[in-house]
Structures are given as structure tokens and as C-alpha cells.
Design a protein around this motif. Structure first.
Motif, mmCIF file in Angstrom:
data_model
loop_
_atom_site.group_PDB
_atom_site.id
_atom_site.type_symbol
_atom_site.label_atom_id
_atom_site.label_comp_id
_atom_site.label_asym_id
_atom_site.label_seq_id
_atom_site.Cartn_x
_atom_site.Cartn_y
_atom_site.Cartn_z
ATOM 1 N N LEU A 38 13.565 -21.078 0.393
ATOM 2 C CA LEU A 38 13.647 -21.211 1.847
ATOM 3 C C LEU A 38 14.972 -21.842 2.268
ATOM 4 O O LEU A 38 15.579 -21.438 3.268
ATOM 5 C CB LEU A 38 12.466 -22.028 2.354
ATOM 6 C CG LEU A 38 11.097 -21.355 2.185
ATOM 7 C CD1 LEU A 38 9.978 -22.332 2.525
ATOM 8 C CD2 LEU A 38 10.996 -20.117 3.050
ATOM 9 N N SER A 39 15.437 -22.797 1.494
ATOM 10 C CA SER A 39 16.725 -23.419 1.791
ATOM 11 C C SER A 39 17.859 -22.406 1.657
ATOM 12 O O SER A 39 18.751 -22.329 2.520
ATOM 13 C CB SER A 39 16.952 -24.604 0.854
ATOM 14 O OG SER A 39 18.242 -25.150 1.038
ATOM 15 N N ARG A 40 17.830 -21.630 0.593
ATOM 16 C CA ARG A 40 18.893 -20.640 0.356
ATOM 17 C C ARG A 40 18.958 -19.595 1.461
ATOM 18 O O ARG A 40 20.026 -19.085 1.771
ATOM 19 C CB ARG A 40 18.686 -19.959 -0.997
ATOM 20 C CG ARG A 40 19.074 -20.828 -2.186
ATOM 21 C CD ARG A 40 19.066 -20.039 -3.480
ATOM 22 N NE ARG A 40 17.731 -19.836 -4.027
ATOM 23 C CZ ARG A 40 17.114 -18.674 -4.107
ATOM 24 N NH1 ARG A 40 17.700 -17.575 -3.647
ATOM 25 N NH2 ARG A 40 15.910 -18.575 -4.636
ATOM 26 N N TYR A 41 17.796 -19.276 2.059
ATOM 27 C CA TYR A 41 17.777 -18.271 3.111
ATOM 28 C C TYR A 41 17.796 -18.869 4.510
ATOM 29 O O TYR A 41 17.528 -18.187 5.497
ATOM 30 C CB TYR A 41 16.576 -17.344 2.920
ATOM 31 C CG TYR A 41 16.858 -16.281 1.875
ATOM 32 C CD1 TYR A 41 17.529 -15.118 2.226
ATOM 33 C CD2 TYR A 41 16.499 -16.463 0.550
ATOM 34 C CE1 TYR A 41 17.821 -14.151 1.279
ATOM 35 C CE2 TYR A 41 16.784 -15.501 -0.413
ATOM 36 C CZ TYR A 41 17.453 -14.353 -0.043
ATOM 37 O OH TYR A 41 17.745 -13.395 -0.995
ATOM 38 N N GLY A 42 18.137 -20.161 4.616
ATOM 39 C CA GLY A 42 18.390 -20.766 5.908
ATOM 40 C C GLY A 42 17.160 -21.069 6.735
ATOM 41 O O GLY A 42 17.255 -21.240 7.966
ATOM 42 N N SER A 43 15.989 -21.153 6.111
ATOM 43 C CA SER A 43 14.775 -21.463 6.848
ATOM 44 C C SER A 43 14.659 -22.970 7.047
ATOM 45 O O SER A 43 15.036 -23.766 6.177
ATOM 46 C CB SER A 43 13.550 -20.949 6.076
ATOM 47 O OG SER A 43 12.356 -21.385 6.696
ATOM 48 N N ALA A 44 14.121 -23.364 8.211
ATOM 49 C CA ALA A 44 13.903 -24.786 8.480
ATOM 50 C C ALA A 44 12.711 -25.323 7.704
ATOM 51 O O ALA A 44 12.619 -26.533 7.456
ATOM 52 C CB ALA A 44 13.684 -25.002 9.978
ATOM 53 N N ALA A 45 11.796 -24.445 7.319
ATOM 54 C CA ALA A 45 10.599 -24.867 6.584
ATOM 55 C C ALA A 45 10.927 -25.051 5.105
ATOM 56 O O ALA A 45 11.929 -24.543 4.598
ATOM 57 C CB ALA A 45 9.504 -23.832 6.743
ATOM 58 N N ARG A 46 10.061 -25.782 4.404
ATOM 59 C CA ARG A 46 10.206 -25.928 2.963
ATOM 60 C C ARG A 46 8.948 -25.480 2.218
ATOM 61 O O ARG A 46 8.864 -25.593 0.999
ATOM 62 C CB ARG A 46 10.542 -27.385 2.604
ATOM 63 C CG ARG A 46 11.968 -27.770 3.001
ATOM 64 C CD ARG A 46 13.009 -26.931 2.268
ATOM 65 N NE ARG A 46 14.370 -27.167 2.716
ATOM 66 C CZ ARG A 46 15.010 -26.450 3.623
ATOM 67 N NH1 ARG A 46 14.389 -25.430 4.208
ATOM 68 N NH2 ARG A 46 16.243 -26.718 3.958
ATOM 69 N N ARG A 47 7.990 -24.989 2.969
ATOM 70 C CA ARG A 47 6.831 -24.324 2.395
ATOM 71 C C ARG A 47 6.257 -23.398 3.471
ATOM 72 O O ARG A 47 6.605 -23.508 4.646
ATOM 73 C CB ARG A 47 5.766 -25.318 1.924
ATOM 74 C CG ARG A 47 5.297 -26.300 2.962
ATOM 75 C CD ARG A 47 4.005 -26.979 2.567
ATOM 76 N NE ARG A 47 2.889 -26.019 2.593
ATOM 77 C CZ ARG A 47 1.631 -26.329 2.245
ATOM 78 N NH1 ARG A 47 1.349 -27.547 1.833
ATOM 79 N NH2 ARG A 47 0.674 -25.443 2.307
ATOM 80 N N TRP A 48 5.418 -22.486 3.050
ATOM 81 C CA TRP A 48 4.825 -21.553 3.998
ATOM 82 C C TRP A 48 3.487 -22.087 4.509
ATOM 83 O O TRP A 48 2.865 -22.954 3.881
ATOM 84 C CB TRP A 48 4.610 -20.192 3.326
ATOM 85 C CG TRP A 48 5.892 -19.507 2.956
ATOM 86 C CD1 TRP A 48 6.879 -19.112 3.811
ATOM 87 C CD2 TRP A 48 6.324 -19.123 1.640
ATOM 88 N NE1 TRP A 48 7.905 -18.503 3.108
ATOM 89 C CE2 TRP A 48 7.587 -18.494 1.788
ATOM 90 C CE3 TRP A 48 5.772 -19.248 0.362
ATOM 91 C CZ2 TRP A 48 8.295 -17.995 0.689
ATOM 92 C CZ3 TRP A 48 6.472 -18.751 -0.729
ATOM 93 C CH2 TRP A 48 7.727 -18.138 -0.553
ATOM 94 N N ASP A 49 3.056 -21.549 5.641
ATOM 95 C CA ASP A 49 1.785 -21.949 6.246
ATOM 96 C C ASP A 49 0.954 -20.697 6.527
ATOM 97 O O ASP A 49 0.810 -20.289 7.688
ATOM 98 C CB ASP A 49 2.036 -22.739 7.531
ATOM 99 C CG ASP A 49 0.733 -23.194 8.190
ATOM 100 O OD1 ASP A 49 -0.256 -23.412 7.451
ATOM 101 O OD2 ASP A 49 0.715 -23.301 9.435
ATOM 102 N N PRO A 50 0.387 -20.083 5.497
ATOM 103 C CA PRO A 50 -0.398 -18.865 5.700
ATOM 104 C C PRO A 50 -1.839 -19.197 6.075
ATOM 105 O O PRO A 50 -2.290 -20.345 5.927
ATOM 106 C CB PRO A 50 -0.349 -18.203 4.330
ATOM 107 C CG PRO A 50 -0.314 -19.372 3.381
ATOM 108 C CD PRO A 50 0.513 -20.428 4.074
ATOM 109 N N PRO A 51 -2.594 -18.202 6.563
ATOM 110 C CA PRO A 51 -4.039 -18.410 6.729
ATOM 111 C C PRO A 51 -4.668 -18.808 5.402
ATOM 112 O O PRO A 51 -4.288 -18.301 4.341
ATOM 113 C CB PRO A 51 -4.533 -17.037 7.193
ATOM 114 C CG PRO A 51 -3.343 -16.371 7.775
ATOM 115 C CD PRO A 51 -2.167 -16.864 6.984
ATOM 116 N N ALA A 52 -5.614 -19.718 5.466
ATOM 117 C CA ALA A 52 -6.266 -20.177 4.235
ATOM 118 C C ALA A 52 -7.068 -19.047 3.598
ATOM 119 O O ALA A 52 -7.820 -18.354 4.291
ATOM 120 C CB ALA A 52 -7.179 -21.353 4.536
#
Length: 464
Positions: free
Chosen positions: A250-264
Motif C-alpha cells: 500500500l505504501s509503494r502504491y501511494g495509498s493512505a491506508a496500511r491495511r484493507w477493510d473488506p466485508p467480514a
């Protein structure tokens, strides 16, 4: 809607169907079977020039190609399962086949079918659907954007199960402007029934292809499943809970997040691309019994598990024909060509992707068999430096285990995994390999079943 417009041309099932059908027509697979061989040179030169563009420009172009191949969400309800099945069976020459495989997509299976003079009908097809304004790292936004399109598609097709798949690791360029609707038949479609009745040879058999791979899913509604992530080197736990590797991606692709938040997830299901839904086997059993047709089941736990068994089968086949069995052709995802493998006397080994675990599977196979004089490796370029991707030099080192020639074929190692010209260049390089012997007569089914079942993790036996 025409099925040819709805079905993805870049998907595993489509590419493998195209390769096998072309084999039966006596043809190889230039440009993944989508263009004549005469266009290989000019098109690969054009794509080779694209390799020199800035990475951001390449990524936008790749995403735009995905958007162009997808259908608008408002038209999803116009997709018809019967038309999809007609489109599948329409690929094959109209003649008799001693075996008709039905079920999971698999590159090694394509080579098995070629050796047996068999056809294959997929259980799963990919219909990509356009959507805008959703970042690849927003799985909840993806689901919200196309949920209504999924329901419309299912309302119109009661025999389909929708596996809505979202993978921001390996597919992040493609899903920038579209989503993946993977459709699985729960019942044998009418076109498949007609194909078996009209084209199975007397005394022939149906073989259900059951890849047992499963993945965590979320039930969205009746026959509607959402799958976050997919087979590769990132684990289901990393997709749903995060990890240092996810944070790095996520860091390499410029995302502000550091993990995903998918439906459980609330259960497990057959994996969207590769897994087999068992309801189809129940319907196959009833159909085979009604028509007095033999039904077998070929089972394996994961896609690449079949590859060593098919490679062993080919090597033994060559040796019985007194053909040298010292050439290994390592294929990757859609880069596979059963015609060229047999024309060049190459033993085919199919690697699912270019990941480290797929490379390790190849290394394990090489540890288990006699050395090869020649190893040629084809690498599919998916445009993303995804978690667990093995570098071109890693694959080159594995190829170097050959005693004489160990090379990457048709791959610009410096541009990998963005060497899109390799999709065309690979075919041109394969055609340069000298022919050894004429095309062989097909293998016998019984011997092949016994040989495959002798290998760990593969089982071929009559359905109970």
C-alpha cells in the motif's frame, strides 16, 4: 447481449478455452489467440515502445484497457447464461471427442486434454463490469458500486452463482475502473448438454474437473458471494487482517491506508477463479445416468498441483515414442500453447502465476525428476509488483538448472512485470524452436488416468 461482448478476453477460462480449441483446429496461439501470427512483429514492436513510457502512464493505459473490455453495469441484467454456454461450445470443431472435461480452469488440464484429444467446457466465466470512482483499496466501495448490477444479473439467470471478486494485490491495475463478476454454473447448461450428446464419441466419458481450492467469502444474497483477495502469495489472513507485506504494498502504491477493510467473511466457498462448485457434479451425475454415459471425477487441491502429474505424463509419453524428453516448457497463466508444446517435443509445466510459491513448486518438481537439457520459462506480465512476486532473475536462476539451455523466452527481464510486448513476443520465440517429430496419436484415457492418480494430490476415478 452477445456473449462475446460480455465475457472477458483476458481471463484464464477464456484464454485456456481458446488455446485448446485452436489446438483441435491444428493451430497455435499467437497473441493469446486474439490476432493472426502476422501481427506479432508490428504489435510487439508497438508494445515494446510502450515499455519505455513512464510507469504511471503504463498503469493508466492498462487500466483503460480493462475498462474498455468491461460491460456497463446497467446492462448486467442482459447477460444470459444460455448465450454464454453457446459461446463456449462454439469454439470447438464439430467432431467427436473421446473425453469431455467439464469444470475448473487449469493450464495443465489444457495439455492433458490436448494429449487425450479431449474437449473442455469451463464451469466459470468472467464478466467484467465497469465502475468509476472506487479506489482499488476500497473493497466496500466496490461492492456498493455494483451490488445492484450483480442482483440484476442473478435475477435473469437462476442457474448461475455470482462470485464477485476484488483483489487489490494482483489485479489492482485492472480493478481501477472495473470489477470482476465470476459466474459459475450450478446446473449443466443446455448448450453443454447438446455438446455432449452431439460430440462425445461412442463409449466416451465425461470427466468433472474438481479443483478443491477454497477462499473466505461473504454472502451478499442468494447465489451472491463477495470474495476479497484471491490465489497468489498473499494469504487470506493478510487480505483480511493486514501484515507488513500488505503495508509495504500500500505504501509503494501511494495509498493512505496500511491495511484493507473488506466485508467480514462469514464462510468459505470454492475459490472464485479456480474452485469447483459441487452442485454441478450432482447435475452431471443425473445427466450421465440418464444418457448412459460414463462419468469420472478428476480432483486436485490447488491449481498447480496438477502440473507435475501432467509433466510426468508427457515425459513418459515421449519416452515410449522414443522421442527425447529433455525439453521443459514452463508456462504462466494465459501464456500457454499446447500446439507449440507438442510440435517442439516439449514437456509442459504450467505455473499459475509468476509468484515465489509458483516458482518454488517448479523447483520442487525439478528436484523430483531427471534433469532437463533445456528449460524455457514464459512469464505472464500482469503489470503489478504484487506481494510475493518472484523477480525475472529468480525465474532465470531456476531455468538455469537445465544442463544445456535455460532461458526466459520472450521476456524483457528489465521490464517485467510490465513487459506487455511479451504477450506477443513469446509466441514468436516459440515458433523458432525446431520441430522434432510429427504430432503424435492421442494418448489412451485409461493409462492417463492411472498415471495421474499415481502422483501425489491428484485423483482420477469414476464418480460414486
Amino acid at each position: 447481449m452477445k456473449a462475446s461482448r460480455a465475457v472477458a478476453s483476458f481471463d484464464s477460462a477464456t484464454g485456456m478455452l481458446r488455446a485448446l480449441a485452436r489446438f483441435h483446429a491444428g493451430r497455435d496461439v499467437p497473441a493469446l489467440g486474439r490476432a493472426p501470427a502476422a501481427l506479432d512483429g508490428p504489435a510487439s514492436a508497438l508494445l515494446g515502445a510502450a515499455n519505455r513510457l513512464p510507469t504511471a502512464v503504463q498503469d493508466r493505459a492498462y487500466a483503460a484497457s480493462g475498462w474498455a473490455s468491461a460491460i456497463p453495469p446497467r446492462t448486467a441484467g442482459q447477460v444470459r447464461a444460455d448465450a454464454l454456454a453457446d459461446w463456449v461450445t462454439g469454439h470447438y470443431p464439430r467432431r467427436r471427442y473421446p473425453v469431455i472435461f467439464i469444470g475448473s480452469a487449469n493450464g495443465a488440464l489444457v495439455h492433458l486434454a490436448a494429449a487425450l484429444d479431449a474437449a473442455w467446457l469451463p464451469q466459470t466465466l468472467l464478466v467484467p463490469v465497469r465502475r468509476h470512482g472506487v479506489a482499488p483499496d476500497d473493497p466496500r466501495g466496490d461492492l456498493a458500486a455494483v451490488r445492484d448490477a450483480g442482483r440484476a444479473l442473478l435475477d435473469a439467470n437462476p442457474d448461475l452463482v455470482l462470485h464477485h471478486m476484488h483483489d487489490p494485490n494482483q489485479d489492482r491495475l485492472m480493478i481501477a475502473e472495473m470489477t470482476y463478476f465470476r459466474l459459475k454454473w450450478s446446473r449443466l447448461p443446455a448448450a453443454y448438454r447438446r455438446f455432449v450428446r452431439d460430440h462425445l464419441a461412442p463409449g466416451g466419458r465425461i470427466v468433472a474437473v474438481d479443483c478443491g481450492l477454497r477462499w473466505p467469502t461473504t454472502a451478499i444474497g442468494e447465489r451472491y458471494l463477495f470474495q476479497f483477495g484471491a490465489l497468489g502469495d498473499a494469504t487470506p489472513e493478510e487480505y483480511h487482517q493486514g501484515s507488513p507485506r500488505v503495508a509495504d504494498l500500500l505504501s509503494r502504491y501511494g495509498s493512505a491506508a496500511r491495511r484493507w477493510d473488506p466485508p467480514a467473511p462469514d464462510g468459505e466457498s470454492p475459490e472464485a477463479e479456480w474452485g469447483f462448485r459441487p452442485e454441478l457434479l450432482d447435475d452431471l451425475s443425473a445427466f450421465a445416468g440418464q444418457h448412459g454415459i460414463g462419468l469420472d471425477v478428476l480432483r486436485f487441491p490447488a491449481p498447480q498441483a496438477l502440473s507435475p502429474a501432467v509433466a510426468d505424463l508427457y515425459r513418459a509419453w515421449y519416452e515410449r515414442r522414443n522421442v527425447p524428453a529433455d525439453r521443459l516448457l514452463v508456462e504462466s497463466f494465459l501464456l500457454l500453447d499446447p500446439w507449440q508444446a507438442l510440435r517442439t517435443g516439449s514437456v509442459p509445466y504450467w505455473a499459475v502465476f509468476g509468484t515465489e510459491s509458483c516458482r518454488a513448486g517448479l523447483a520442487d518438481y525439478l528436484d523430483s525428476t531427471a534433469p532437463y537439457d533445456e528449460i524455457r520459462v514464459l512469464l505472464f506480465n500482469h503489470g503489478t509488483e504484487s506481494i510475493g512476486l518472484a523477480g525475472a532473475e529468480d525465474w532465470r536462476r531456476t531455468a538455469a538448472r537445465a544442463r544445456k539451455v535455460g532461458v526466459l523466452t520472450g521476456v524483457d527481464a528489465a521490464a517485467y512485470p510490465r513487459d506487455f510486448a511479451s504477450l506477443l513476443r513469446t509466441h514468436r520465440e516459440l515458433r523458432k524452436i525446431r520441430t522434432r517429430y510429427p504430432m503424435p496419436q492421442p494418448l489412451g484415457v485409461e493409462g492417463a488416468a492411472d498415471a495421474l492418480t499415481s502422483r501425489k494430490d491428484v485423483d482420477w476415478r469414476p464418480a460414486m
